[in-house]
Write a protein that holds these residues in place. Structure first.
Motif, mmCIF file in Angstrom:
data_model
loop_
_atom_site.group_PDB
_atom_site.id
_atom_site.type_symbol
_atom_site.label_atom_id
_atom_site.label_comp_id
_atom_site.label_asym_id
_atom_site.label_seq_id
_atom_site.Cartn_x
_atom_site.Cartn_y
_atom_site.Cartn_z
ATOM 1 N N LYS A 3 0.813 -1.249 -0.066
ATOM 2 C CA LYS A 3 -0.056 0.088 -0.141
ATOM 3 C C LYS A 3 0.807 1.236 0.163
ATOM 4 O O LYS A 3 1.484 1.676 1.092
ATOM 5 C CB LYS A 3 -0.893 -0.115 1.154
ATOM 6 N N LEU A 4 1.016 2.096 -0.988
ATOM 7 C CA LEU A 4 1.995 2.984 -1.320
ATOM 8 C C LEU A 4 1.283 4.227 -1.836
ATOM 9 O O LEU A 4 0.198 4.247 -2.501
ATOM 10 C CB LEU A 4 3.198 2.691 -2.198
ATOM 11 N N THR A 5 1.689 5.271 -1.468
ATOM 12 C CA THR A 5 0.957 6.635 -1.927
ATOM 13 C C THR A 5 2.440 7.265 -2.694
ATOM 14 O O THR A 5 3.361 7.273 -2.501
ATOM 15 C CB THR A 5 1.056 7.799 -0.728
ATOM 16 N N ARG A 6 1.842 7.747 -4.055
ATOM 17 C CA ARG A 6 2.689 8.005 -5.036
ATOM 18 C C ARG A 6 2.867 9.341 -4.972
ATOM 19 O O ARG A 6 1.887 10.162 -4.961
ATOM 20 C CB ARG A 6 2.425 7.373 -6.467
ATOM 21 N N HIS A 7 4.205 10.195 -5.189
ATOM 22 C CA HIS A 7 4.293 11.396 -5.393
ATOM 23 C C HIS A 7 5.137 11.600 -6.574
ATOM 24 O O HIS A 7 6.405 11.416 -6.476
ATOM 25 C CB HIS A 7 5.038 12.075 -4.012
ATOM 26 N N PRO A 8 4.591 12.321 -7.849
ATOM 27 C CA PRO A 8 5.357 12.350 -8.965
ATOM 28 C C PRO A 8 6.163 13.569 -8.756
ATOM 29 O O PRO A 8 5.967 14.697 -8.048
ATOM 30 C CB PRO A 8 4.311 12.761 -10.036
ATOM 31 N N VAL A 9 7.498 13.594 -9.465
ATOM 32 C CA VAL A 9 8.330 14.797 -9.639
ATOM 33 C C VAL A 9 8.481 14.884 -11.048
ATOM 34 O O VAL A 9 8.388 14.182 -12.008
ATOM 35 C CB VAL A 9 9.604 14.508 -8.845
ATOM 36 N N THR A 10 9.105 16.478 -11.415
ATOM 37 C CA THR A 10 9.332 16.645 -12.586
ATOM 38 C C THR A 10 10.792 17.071 -12.570
ATOM 39 O O THR A 10 11.370 17.470 -11.678
ATOM 40 C CB THR A 10 8.623 17.785 -13.228
ATOM 41 N N GLY A 11 11.605 16.691 -13.913
ATOM 42 C CA GLY A 11 12.914 17.174 -13.902
ATOM 43 C C GLY A 11 13.885 16.074 -13.421
ATOM 44 O O GLY A 11 13.826 14.965 -13.910
ATOM 45 N N LYS A 12 14.698 16.443 -12.363
ATOM 46 C CA LYS A 12 15.759 15.541 -11.994
ATOM 47 C C LYS A 12 15.184 14.332 -11.177
ATOM 48 O O LYS A 12 13.690 14.513 -10.470
ATOM 49 C CB LYS A 12 16.608 16.210 -11.039
ATOM 50 N N ASN A 13 15.738 13.351 -11.000
ATOM 51 C CA ASN A 13 15.492 12.250 -10.065
ATOM 52 C C ASN A 13 14.799 12.553 -8.484
ATOM 53 O O ASN A 13 15.100 13.519 -8.201
ATOM 54 C CB ASN A 13 16.268 11.195 -10.160
ATOM 55 N N GLU A 100 9.247 9.578 -9.559
ATOM 56 C CA GLU A 100 8.485 9.799 -8.118
ATOM 57 C C GLU A 100 9.111 9.312 -7.070
ATOM 58 O O GLU A 100 10.038 8.521 -7.179
ATOM 59 C CB GLU A 100 7.045 9.065 -8.643
ATOM 60 N N TRP A 101 8.396 9.548 -5.875
ATOM 61 C CA TRP A 101 8.941 8.949 -4.753
ATOM 62 C C TRP A 101 7.569 8.464 -4.077
ATOM 63 O O TRP A 101 6.523 9.091 -4.233
ATOM 64 C CB TRP A 101 9.637 9.904 -3.708
ATOM 65 N N VAL A 102 7.760 7.276 -3.275
ATOM 66 C CA VAL A 102 6.442 6.593 -2.689
ATOM 67 C C VAL A 102 6.627 6.543 -1.358
ATOM 68 O O VAL A 102 7.772 6.479 -0.855
ATOM 69 C CB VAL A 102 6.219 5.606 -3.296
ATOM 70 N N THR A 103 5.830 6.582 -0.582
ATOM 71 C CA THR A 103 5.754 6.357 1.006
ATOM 72 C C THR A 103 4.532 5.238 1.083
ATOM 73 O O THR A 103 3.777 5.225 0.345
ATOM 74 C CB THR A 103 5.343 7.697 1.677
ATOM 75 N N GLY A 104 4.734 4.651 2.298
ATOM 76 C CA GLY A 104 3.827 3.562 2.662
ATOM 77 C C GLY A 104 4.016 3.219 4.184
ATOM 78 O O GLY A 104 5.255 3.116 4.721
ATOM 79 N N ARG A 105 3.010 3.113 5.076
ATOM 80 C CA ARG A 105 2.876 2.666 6.260
ATOM 81 C C ARG A 105 3.454 1.248 6.328
ATOM 82 O O ARG A 105 3.161 0.295 5.663
ATOM 83 C CB ARG A 105 1.561 2.548 6.916
ATOM 84 N N VAL A 106 4.534 1.051 7.374
ATOM 85 C CA VAL A 106 5.047 -0.312 7.733
ATOM 86 C C VAL A 106 4.360 -0.708 9.151
ATOM 87 O O VAL A 106 4.642 -0.019 10.068
ATOM 88 C CB VAL A 106 6.563 -0.351 7.667
ATOM 89 N N GLU A 107 3.634 -1.787 9.114
ATOM 90 C CA GLU A 107 2.931 -2.245 10.195
ATOM 91 C C GLU A 107 3.255 -3.501 10.570
ATOM 92 O O GLU A 107 2.997 -4.587 9.946
ATOM 93 C CB GLU A 107 1.247 -1.872 10.121
ATOM 94 N N ILE A 108 4.016 -3.568 11.809
ATOM 95 C CA ILE A 108 4.520 -4.822 12.294
ATOM 96 C C ILE A 108 3.874 -5.157 13.454
ATOM 97 O O ILE A 108 3.784 -4.614 14.386
ATOM 98 C CB ILE A 108 6.068 -4.733 12.384
ATOM 99 N N GLY A 109 3.192 -6.596 13.487
ATOM 100 C CA GLY A 109 2.215 -6.628 14.552
ATOM 101 C C GLY A 109 3.004 -7.103 15.824
ATOM 102 O O GLY A 109 4.071 -7.012 16.015
ATOM 103 N N ARG A 110 1.949 -7.583 16.652
ATOM 104 C CA ARG A 110 2.524 -8.055 17.986
ATOM 105 C C ARG A 110 3.157 -9.429 17.639
ATOM 106 O O ARG A 110 2.465 -10.271 16.870
ATOM 107 C CB ARG A 110 1.362 -7.883 19.230
ATOM 108 N N ASP A 111 4.089 -9.974 18.514
ATOM 109 C CA ASP A 111 4.788 -11.267 18.669
ATOM 110 C C ASP A 111 5.295 -11.526 17.503
ATOM 111 O O ASP A 111 5.240 -12.786 17.138
ATOM 112 C CB ASP A 111 3.674 -12.328 19.310
ATOM 113 N N VAL A 112 5.643 -10.810 16.758
ATOM 114 C CA VAL A 112 6.252 -11.067 15.374
ATOM 115 C C VAL A 112 7.734 -11.016 15.716
ATOM 116 O O VAL A 112 8.602 -10.350 16.586
ATOM 117 C CB VAL A 112 6.128 -9.685 14.399
ATOM 118 N N MET A 113 8.633 -11.969 14.873
ATOM 119 C CA MET A 113 9.939 -12.090 15.018
ATOM 120 C C MET A 113 10.510 -11.958 13.636
ATOM 121 O O MET A 113 10.121 -12.419 12.695
ATOM 122 C CB MET A 113 10.431 -13.423 15.603
#
Length: 161
Positions: A3-13, A100-113
């Motif tokens: 699940k990502l949110t995209r943010h386009p850019v113009t010009g340089k990377n 573009e650059w993208v962001t996305g929540r990282v959700e790590i549950g309980r009792d995860v290894m």
């Protein structure tokens, strides 16, 4: 699927635009705190400092030495109660791409290894009780209670071992 949110850019990377995306002083502060935590042996102090940069860290979570978290968007990372994140693991909440650059929540549950040297990419959820083996790349959601591993991570066992 991530699940990502995209943010386009113009010009340089997109990485060339980082100072317009997040204030440089915020990034410097986040870097100083997160980098310091990589070497701290005190789990309690680490968790307090991670919360200071906006991460949600559950009770009794244990983050191993050298673990690295996203310095641009740590507030998009949440770690559940009683979770272990292994030595030198990396958890990212953003990606800089060419147009573009993208962001996305990282959700790590309980009792995860999460094993040592694992990378968790932006936009991924790891369900309660899941196990991620060492040296894995988590590039998609991991259901609760399963064991995954590899590059990219794939199902190894239906039930946590």
């Amino acid at each position: 699927m991530r699940k990502l949110t995209r943010h386009p850019v113009t010009g340089k990377n997109s990485l060339r635009h980082w100072t317009r995306i997040v204030h440089p002083l915020r990034v410097a502060f986040n870097f100083a705190v997160i980098h310091t935590c990589r070497y701290l042996p005190s789990l309690r102090l680490k968790n307090c400092l991670y919360r200071l940069v906006g991460m949600k860290v559950g009770r009794d979570a244990s983050i191993g030495l050298m673990a690295m978290f996203d310095i641009f968007f740590p507030e998009l990372i949440s770690i559940g109660d009683n979770t272990i994140i292994g030595y030198n693991a990396t958890v990212l909440a953003h990606e800089f791409l060419i147009r573009e650059w993208v962001t996305g929540r990282v959700e790590i549950g309980r009792d995860v290894m999460i094993g040592a040297n694992t990378t968790v990419l932006a936009g991924v959820s790891i369900g309660d009780g899941a196990v991620v083996s060492a040296c894995s790349l988590v590039n998609r959601d991991v259901p609760a209670g399963v064991m995954v591993g590899g590059v990219p991570a794939r199902l190894l066992a239906e039930k946590k071992l």
